[in-house]
Design a protein around this motif. Structure first.
Motif, short mmCIF file in Angstrom:
data_model
loop_
_atom_site.label_atom_id
_atom_site.label_comp_id
_atom_site.label_asym_id
_atom_site.label_seq_id
_atom_site.Cartn_x
_atom_site.Cartn_y
_atom_site.Cartn_z
N THR A 1 0.74 -1.20 -0.01
CA THR A 1 -0.07 -0.15 0.11
C THR A 1 0.94 1.22 -0.04
O THR A 1 1.66 1.47 0.81
CB THR A 1 -0.97 0.17 1.41
OG1 THR A 1 -1.85 -1.04 1.21
CG2 THR A 1 -1.92 1.29 1.14
N ARG B 1 2.88 3.94 -13.21
CA ARG B 1 1.56 4.70 -12.82
C ARG B 1 2.12 6.02 -12.44
O ARG B 1 3.30 6.09 -11.99
CB ARG B 1 1.06 4.05 -11.64
CG ARG B 1 0.47 2.55 -11.78
CD ARG B 1 -0.32 1.95 -10.88
NE ARG B 1 -0.43 0.69 -10.80
CZ ARG B 1 -1.05 -0.26 -9.69
NH1 ARG B 1 -1.32 0.24 -8.41
NH2 ARG B 1 -1.07 -1.76 -9.88
N TYR C 1 0.77 9.87 -10.49
CA TYR C 1 -0.32 10.13 -9.45
C TYR C 1 0.14 11.92 -9.40
O TYR C 1 1.10 12.13 -9.47
CB TYR C 1 0.20 9.60 -7.83
CG TYR C 1 0.21 8.16 -7.96
CD1 TYR C 1 -0.98 7.36 -7.93
CD2 TYR C 1 1.42 7.75 -7.97
CE1 TYR C 1 -0.55 6.05 -7.89
CE2 TYR C 1 1.46 6.42 -7.88
CZ TYR C 1 0.37 5.33 -7.89
OH TYR C 1 0.46 4.06 -7.83
N ASP D 1 -2.90 4.12 -3.03
CA ASP D 1 -2.95 3.13 -4.07
C ASP D 1 -2.26 1.65 -3.58
O ASP D 1 -1.41 1.76 -2.69
CB ASP D 1 -2.01 3.45 -5.34
CG ASP D 1 -2.58 2.74 -6.67
OD1 ASP D 1 -3.38 2.12 -6.49
OD2 ASP D 1 -1.83 2.75 -7.55
#
Length: 493
Positions: A3, A27, A29, A39
């Motif tokens: 996490t 990814r 953000y 996430d």
């Protein structure tokens, strides 16, 4: 599950880019002012390996095992120093030694021994410019790494990072040894090649040495040439391990072979990684028929110093050239067998695009056959590669064929694959031609493909032979095949 919690206490929005290990998409953000974001990342059997890049040179490198055996954090203590905390999570009585090191600014390293569940804090000075690059490692776990780099907030504006352009004190280059004399690609076989890693070193002392980190479930590597404990400035050495992959490997994708090292270089601590991504070669074991033509390696003849080719087919296989087929280039007189490097260099013309093929290939090449004596002016190229007769298990109603294929089309050239049963019945499995319809290639090239076919077994059939035929060809193109497999179950690519 890993996490990731992101918080932005600043006065501007922040963009964070997260890069996992190769093979997984990154990814991105965007965290609003005073905002928070969470996430989750899936953690596999090999653990996690995540790098995050943020504003103002911020970098986090998070790597560890799936159990989360260690925890670490880095924070500002308010006095121009960093507080690096480490926490052991082992349920047993081990007392791991954790190291906090300064990677760029001369702060050295500190070691702390932790009992189960214990924690410790180490303070590190930060220069007036406010830049830092700190890493936490575990002596007994080469995989674990917690790194944080960036610049402390609320420092005076205008100081460029003094470590920009500073040479890395430790560099690792990793290469996978050749799988065979014929295969050039980084490749994994059930009995694998040794992996070699030259270690480039630019400071005085190599501390913990270099260690390979293999995928979960792999046997431990065997040290062939151990890495040294010390290296002089500028010295380069080789360390070598024999890496034996498991007998069963995934049929698709690649395996990550990672080597990591740690060192003390004067007042700097150093960490380095080197890795290679190796694809898995198709296994020929466990099929009714499995042929990759690698058994021909000892018989290959070099061409201009490059290994090599042979006209001799593998045991049980044969090549049948039509009686009227004229003589052309000797090494391409009908179906012949070539290493990919010899066949595709310097011939070109997309031959090298056959990336599915490995090592020795079966090749029918009327294009280069016609380069010696122009035999196409006298007749046609017409050659058939014939497999051994394959016994059909009792009660089998359907057979499955799979092979890698690389085909270029030009009229009037044609190609077929036919199953011939001992009952005399024949089943056409594949047809290539220049026609727009009525074939399997719509008159076009079929380059670097996996061909899969299933076909019925006639009543009373006890064996089957496969015939790969290239015919009606002149100075046209070519066909190469590899990894021919026949079985009672579907064959995958």
């Amino acid at each position: 599950m890993l996490t990731l919690d992101l918080a932005n206490p600043g006065r501007q929005g922040a963009v964070i880019a997260a890069y996992p290990e190769p093979g997984t998409a990154p990814r991105h953000y965007t965290v609003d002012v005073k905002g928070k974001l969470s996430d989750s990342w899936q953690v596999g059997p090999d653990g996690y390996d995540l790098r995050l890049h943020g504003p103002n040179g911020a970098l986090w490198h998070l790597r560890g095992d799936a159990a989360g055996s260690y925890g670490a954090s880095v924070s500002e203590d308010g006095g121009g120093r960093l507080a690096a905390g480490r926490r052991g999570r082992q349920p047993d009585r081990r007392q791991p030694v954790m190291t906090v090191g300064d990677l760029a600014y001369g702060g050295g390293q500190r070691e702390v021994r932790l009992g189960a569940g214990e924690s410790a804090v180490v303070n590190l000075p930060v220069g007036k410019e406010g830049w830092y690059d700190v890493v936490v490692t575990a002596r007994d776990d080469a995989r674990y790494r917690f790194r944080r780099a960036g610049r402390l907030p609320n420092q005076a504006v205008g100081f460029t990072d003094p470590a920009i352009g500073l040479a890395d004190p430790l560099v690792l280059d990793v290469a996978l040894g050749s799988a065979s004399t014929t295969i050039d690609e980084p490749l994994l076989l059930p009995v694998g090649p040794p992996a070699q890693g030259p270690v480039h070193r630019h400071r005085r002392r190599l501390g913990a040495g270099a260690r390979p980190l293999l995928p979960a479930g792999w046997p431990a590597p065997t040290v062939l040439t151990a890495p040294p404990s010390t290296l002089a400035a500028g010295q380069t050495v080789d360390a070598e391990w024999e890496v034996l992959p498991p007998a069963t490997l995934a049929a698709t994708g690649t395996s990550r072979l990672l080597v990591t090292a740690r060192a003390a270089a004067g007042a700097r601590y150093a960490v380095a990684d080197g890795e290679v991504a190796a694809r898995t070669a198709p296994s020929m074991a466990g099929y009714l028929l499995g042929e990759d033509f690698e058994s021909l390696a000892p018989q290959l003849t070099a061409v201009s110093g490059v290994l090599g080719w042979t006209a001799k087919a593998p045991a049980g296989w044969s090549v049948v050239n039509a009686p009227g087929m004229p003589q052309g280039t000797v090494r391409l007189q009908g179906w012949t067998f070539h290493t990919k490097r010899e066949w595709s260099t310097p011939a070109g013309q997309d031959r090298g695009n056959f990336t599915r093929g490995l090592g020795v290939l079966a090749v029918a090449d009327p294009d280069d056959w016609d380069d010696t004596g122009s035999p196409s002016a006298k007749g046609k190229f017409d050659s058939t590669l014939v497999s051994p007769a394959v016994p059909i298990p009792a009660g089998t109603s359907t057979l499955h064929l799979g092979f890698d294929s690389h085909y270029r089309q030009e009229a009037p050239q044609k190609a077929t694959v036919t199953a011939v049963f001992d009952t005399g019945e024949k089943t056409r499995l594949l047809s290539y031609s220049s026609d727009a319809t009525g074939n399997d290639n719509a008159g076009k090239d079929a380059q670097n493909t996996f061909v899969a076919r299933q076909f019925a077994v006639p009543a009373g059939a006890k064996s089957v032979t496969l015939e790969f035929r290239m015919y009606d060809a002149g100075n046209n193109w070519y066909w190469a095949v590899d990894h021919v497999r026949l079985d009672v179950r579907p064959v995958t690519g």
